[in-house]
Design a protein around this motif. Structure first.
Motif, PDB file in Angstrom:
ATOM      1  N   GLU A 235       4.682 -63.675  59.496  1.00 43.29           N
ATOM      2  CA  GLU A 235       5.883 -63.967  58.716  1.00 43.29           C
ATOM      3  C   GLU A 235       6.100 -62.901  57.647  1.00 43.29           C
ATOM      4  O   GLU A 235       5.146 -62.308  57.133  1.00 43.29           O
ATOM      5  CB  GLU A 235       5.769 -65.338  58.057  1.00 43.29           C
ATOM      6  CG  GLU A 235       5.925 -66.510  59.014  1.00 43.29           C
ATOM      7  CD  GLU A 235       6.016 -67.829  58.273  1.00 43.29           C
ATOM      8  OE1 GLU A 235       5.507 -67.914  57.129  1.00 43.29           O
ATOM      9  OE2 GLU A 235       6.591 -68.785  58.831  1.00 43.29           O
TER      10      GLU A 235
ATOM     11  N   VAL B 101      13.532 -56.875  66.360  1.00 45.27           N
ATOM     12  CA  VAL B 101      12.787 -57.950  65.707  1.00 45.27           C
ATOM     13  C   VAL B 101      13.761 -59.098  65.451  1.00 45.27           C
ATOM     14  O   VAL B 101      14.712 -58.956  64.678  1.00 45.27           O
ATOM     15  CB  VAL B 101      12.141 -57.474  64.401  1.00 45.27           C
ATOM     16  CG1 VAL B 101      11.430 -58.640  63.706  1.00 45.27           C
ATOM     17  CG2 VAL B 101      11.157 -56.340  64.667  1.00 45.27           C
ATOM     18  N   GLN B 102      13.509 -60.215  66.123  1.00 49.06           N
ATOM     19  CA  GLN B 102      14.345 -61.403  65.939  1.00 49.06           C
ATOM     20  C   GLN B 102      13.821 -62.191  64.751  1.00 49.06           C
ATOM     21  O   GLN B 102      12.609 -62.420  64.613  1.00 49.06           O
ATOM     22  CB  GLN B 102      14.320 -62.270  67.198  1.00 49.06           C
ATOM     23  CG  GLN B 102      15.277 -63.448  67.156  1.00 49.06           C
ATOM     24  CD  GLN B 102      15.240 -64.253  68.450  1.00 49.06           C
ATOM     25  OE1 GLN B 102      14.243 -64.883  68.755  1.00 49.06           O
ATOM     26  NE2 GLN B 102      16.322 -64.195  69.210  1.00 49.06           N
ATOM     27  N   LEU B 103      14.720 -62.614  63.878  1.00 50.48           N
ATOM     28  CA  LEU B 103      14.334 -63.294  62.640  1.00 50.48           C
ATOM     29  C   LEU B 103      14.684 -64.770  62.676  1.00 50.48           C
ATOM     30  O   LEU B 103      15.736 -65.164  63.190  1.00 50.48           O
ATOM     31  CB  LEU B 103      15.039 -62.645  61.443  1.00 50.48           C
ATOM     32  CG  LEU B 103      14.860 -61.136  61.254  1.00 50.48           C
ATOM     33  CD1 LEU B 103      15.610 -60.676  60.019  1.00 50.48           C
ATOM     34  CD2 LEU B 103      13.394 -60.763  61.161  1.00 50.48           C
TER      35      LEU B 103
ATOM     36  N   CYS C 229       6.865 -53.404  58.185  1.00 50.20           N
ATOM     37  CA  CYS C 229       8.233 -53.585  57.677  1.00 50.20           C
ATOM     38  C   CYS C 229       8.313 -53.114  56.235  1.00 50.20           C
ATOM     39  O   CYS C 229       7.437 -53.394  55.414  1.00 50.20           O
ATOM     40  CB  CYS C 229       8.637 -55.053  57.762  1.00 50.20           C
ATOM     41  SG  CYS C 229      10.291 -55.388  57.097  1.00 50.20           S
TER      42      CYS C 229
ATOM     43  N   LEU D  43       2.806 -56.368  59.913  1.00 46.80           N
ATOM     44  CA  LEU D  43       3.121 -57.645  60.549  1.00 46.80           C
ATOM     45  C   LEU D  43       2.257 -57.897  61.779  1.00 46.80           C
ATOM     46  O   LEU D  43       2.443 -58.907  62.476  1.00 46.80           O
ATOM     47  CB  LEU D  43       4.605 -57.690  60.940  1.00 46.80           C
ATOM     48  CG  LEU D  43       5.619 -57.507  59.804  1.00 46.80           C
ATOM     49  CD1 LEU D  43       7.035 -57.632  60.331  1.00 46.80           C
ATOM     50  CD2 LEU D  43       5.375 -58.522  58.690  1.00 46.80           C
TER      51      LEU D  43
ATOM     52  N   PHE E 135      11.851 -51.728  60.336  1.00 43.78           N
ATOM     53  CA  PHE E 135      10.633 -52.027  61.084  1.00 43.78           C
ATOM     54  C   PHE E 135      10.140 -50.748  61.760  1.00 43.78           C
ATOM     55  O   PHE E 135      10.875 -50.133  62.541  1.00 43.78           O
ATOM     56  CB  PHE E 135      10.895 -53.100  62.133  1.00 43.78           C
ATOM     57  CG  PHE E 135      11.265 -54.438  61.565  1.00 43.78           C
ATOM     58  CD1 PHE E 135      10.290 -55.322  61.135  1.00 43.78           C
ATOM     59  CD2 PHE E 135      12.601 -54.808  61.442  1.00 43.78           C
ATOM     60  CE1 PHE E 135      10.633 -56.561  60.599  1.00 43.78           C
ATOM     61  CE2 PHE E 135      12.958 -56.043  60.913  1.00 43.78           C
ATOM     62  CZ  PHE E 135      11.966 -56.919  60.488  1.00 43.78           C
TER      63      PHE E 135
ATOM     64  N   CYS F 101       9.211 -63.801  62.304  1.00 44.09           N
ATOM     65  CA  CYS F 101       9.544 -62.550  62.999  1.00 44.09           C
ATOM     66  C   CYS F 101       8.952 -62.554  64.403  1.00 44.09           C
ATOM     67  O   CYS F 101       7.782 -62.921  64.592  1.00 44.09           O
ATOM     68  CB  CYS F 101       8.999 -61.342  62.228  1.00 44.09           C
ATOM     69  SG  CYS F 101       9.640 -61.170  60.552  1.00 44.09           S
ATOM     70  N   THR F 102       9.755 -62.137  65.373  1.00 45.11           N
ATOM     71  CA  THR F 102       9.307 -62.008  66.756  1.00 45.11           C
ATOM     72  C   THR F 102       9.825 -60.698  67.325  1.00 45.11           C
ATOM     73  O   THR F 102      11.024 -60.413  67.253  1.00 45.11           O
ATOM     74  CB  THR F 102       9.820 -63.173  67.624  1.00 45.11           C
ATOM     75  OG1 THR F 102       9.395 -64.421  67.050  1.00 45.11           O
ATOM     76  CG2 THR F 102       9.274 -63.064  69.043  1.00 45.11           C
TER      77      THR F 102
ATOM     78  N   GLU G 286      22.245 -55.406  63.046  1.00 45.05           N
ATOM     79  CA  GLU G 286      20.929 -54.942  63.464  1.00 45.05           C
ATOM     80  C   GLU G 286      21.072 -53.709  64.355  1.00 45.05           C
ATOM     81  O   GLU G 286      22.080 -53.534  65.041  1.00 45.05           O
ATOM     82  CB  GLU G 286      20.149 -56.037  64.186  1.00 45.05           C
ATOM     83  CG  GLU G 286      20.820 -56.621  65.396  1.00 45.05           C
ATOM     84  CD  GLU G 286      19.984 -57.757  65.997  1.00 45.05           C
ATOM     85  OE1 GLU G 286      18.750 -57.763  65.812  1.00 45.05           O
ATOM     86  OE2 GLU G 286      20.568 -58.637  66.648  1.00 45.05           O
TER      87      GLU G 286
END
Length: 445
Positions: free
Chosen positions: A325, A248-250, A219, A208, A232, A294-295, A263
């Motif tokens: 992404e 990782v925020q989705l 991932c 990623l 991740f 993803c962030t 999570e």
């Protein structure tokens, strides 16, 4: 180990028992302990020899080595209970207990036993209720990598002359795949994920981030009956930073049919020390596909050069890092399988569940198109149809797989090179469920 595994399956297993017991008398403690375990494997599989083996094991109860005594005591009790209850010993199948690996690593079992003894319960202790933390999984991964590296060095030392590259690569790939599968099965032992059930399959690691960036993130998607767990792998390449509470925020707006359920963030991500974070998605639909934004989010702490830990004089600050992404694809819900008679199975399914679609693809040639189609569908190439002949302008590929619901899926891919980089494809899909055939065929578009 070999005698214990294969000896009970021979025509005269009793001829091996005296030889194994002689090792208890003549060898060192390590070999004696292995011999006790080998005898037990005979005992659990051969009822007619069980009483004799119990007698031999009882002679080991006063051995001067505690490992030998412990094994002999355990196996004596187990075999004695099997005399009255051959299929159930304290809720466990004794054959599985002796012949198969523990469902959890010994480290996790030891920790769970210590917790149980510290706070006893009226509920009996069970190995199937043992859970694992993310730290334990990371430790198991490190141990597996070290064991694999040591095995590689031993193989190199044992080889007369240099091994061929293909042989070495095959061994390495097989060991890596086995270690990845074992680690994936441990994820469902984490307390947050014990409800997901048995793993259906896993994807290859997906990068990623670019290779030379501040943070490296890959991932792996693990698919279960109604859940998908995203594992991740994180790596911090900045020496002066310690990352805390990394997750990782989705953004799930581009992938309908999934919702965030749980999570597990990475509590601490030091410089150049790989770690993991996990996200569990519940699928409202059977096989949703789409893009997930993803962030990477984390707390940045400056590192105290004298201690290598977070500088206590600074509070740190929240930061984030944009990732590529992540795609949920049809291949995530397909398990490749090999079958012996493709044509027979194809005819056996009939055409009631068949779907046929045609496509125009853009690839440099047939081989590139075949590789892309196989990866996209997640199916197995059958009957050596994965490589076209040199200079061929047409080719047929036979593919098989099992869908998430257990339905067998077969596909025939007819390819034709057209003008320029255009490759025409006729995709025929058969299964016992036409809706699944339609899903597989339509996902190519």
């Amino acid at each position: 180990h070999l005698l214990g595994a294969e000896g009970p399956l021979t025509s005269e297993p009793s001829s091996y028992i005296r030889f194994i017991y002689n090792r208890v008398v003549l060898e060192n403690a390590t070999v004696r302990a292995s011999a006790v375990s080998a005898l037990a494997k005979f005992g659990v599989q051969l009822p007619t020899l069980r009483v004799s083996i119990i007698t031999l094991l009882q002679r080991c109860l006063h051995d001067n080595d505690d490992e030998v005594r412990d094994r002999a005591t355990f196996y004596c009790k187990l075999l004695q209970k099997m005399e009255t209850s051959p299929d159930d010993v304290l809720g466990l199948n004794p054959v599985d207990l002796v012949l198969k690996p523990l469902p959890v690593p010994l480290m996790a079992l030891e920790h769970a036993v210590q917790q149980y003894l510290a706070a006893p319960s009226e509920v009996p202790f069970s190995v199937f209720n043992v859970t694992m933390s993310a730290e334990m999984i990371a430790a198991e991964r490190k141990a597996a990598q070290e064991q694999s590296a040591a095995a590689g060095r031993r193989n190199a030392d044992d080889d007369y002359g240099a091994p061929t590259p293909s042989k070495a690569a095959g061994k390495s790939a097989g060991a890596t795949a086995a270690a990845a599968a074992a680690e994936a099965d441990l994820i469902s032992k984490m307390p947050q994920f014990v409800h997901v059930g048995q793993r259906f399959g896993s994807s290859k690691p997906i990068a990623l981030t670019d290779p030379e960036t501040e943070y490296a993130v890959t991932c792996t998607k693990h698919v279960y009956a109604q859940h998908t767990i995203l594992a991740f792998d994180l790596k911090n390449t900045l020496e002066d930073q310690l990352l805390q509470n990394a997750c990782v925020q989705l953004d799930l707006s581009g992938c309908t049919g999934v919702e965030l359920e749980a999570e597990v963030p990475c509590a601490k991500l030091p410089y150049d020390v790989p770690s993991q974070a996990y996200v569990c998605l519940r699928r409202a639909e059977a096989a949703p596909t789409g893009s997930i934004g993803c962030t990477l989010k984390f707390l940045v702490r400056e590192v105290d050069a004298s201690t290598g830990d977070a500088d206590p004089s600074t509070a740190g600050y929240e930061d984030e890092y944009a990732l590529e992404e992540l795609e949920l694809t049809a291949a995530d819900y397909m398990k490749p399988i090999m079958i012996a008679d493709f044509r027979g199975n194809w005819e056996g399914l009939g055409n009631s569940g068949e779907v046929i679609e045609t496509f125009s693809l853009t690839y440099n040639g047939l081989l590139d198109a075949i590789k892309a189609i196989v990866d996209f569908l997640g199916m197995e190439v059958c009957e050596n149809t994965g490589t076209p002949a040199d200079g061929a302008r047409t080719h047929t590929v036979l593919l098989t797989g099992v869908f998430l619901t257990g339905v067998q899926v077969l596909a025939i891919v007819n390819l034709r090179v057209e003008a320029g980089k255009s490759v025409g494809m006729r995709l025929s899909v058969r299964s016992a469920d036409k809706a699944i055939s339609q899903f597989v065929a339509s996902c190519v578009a």
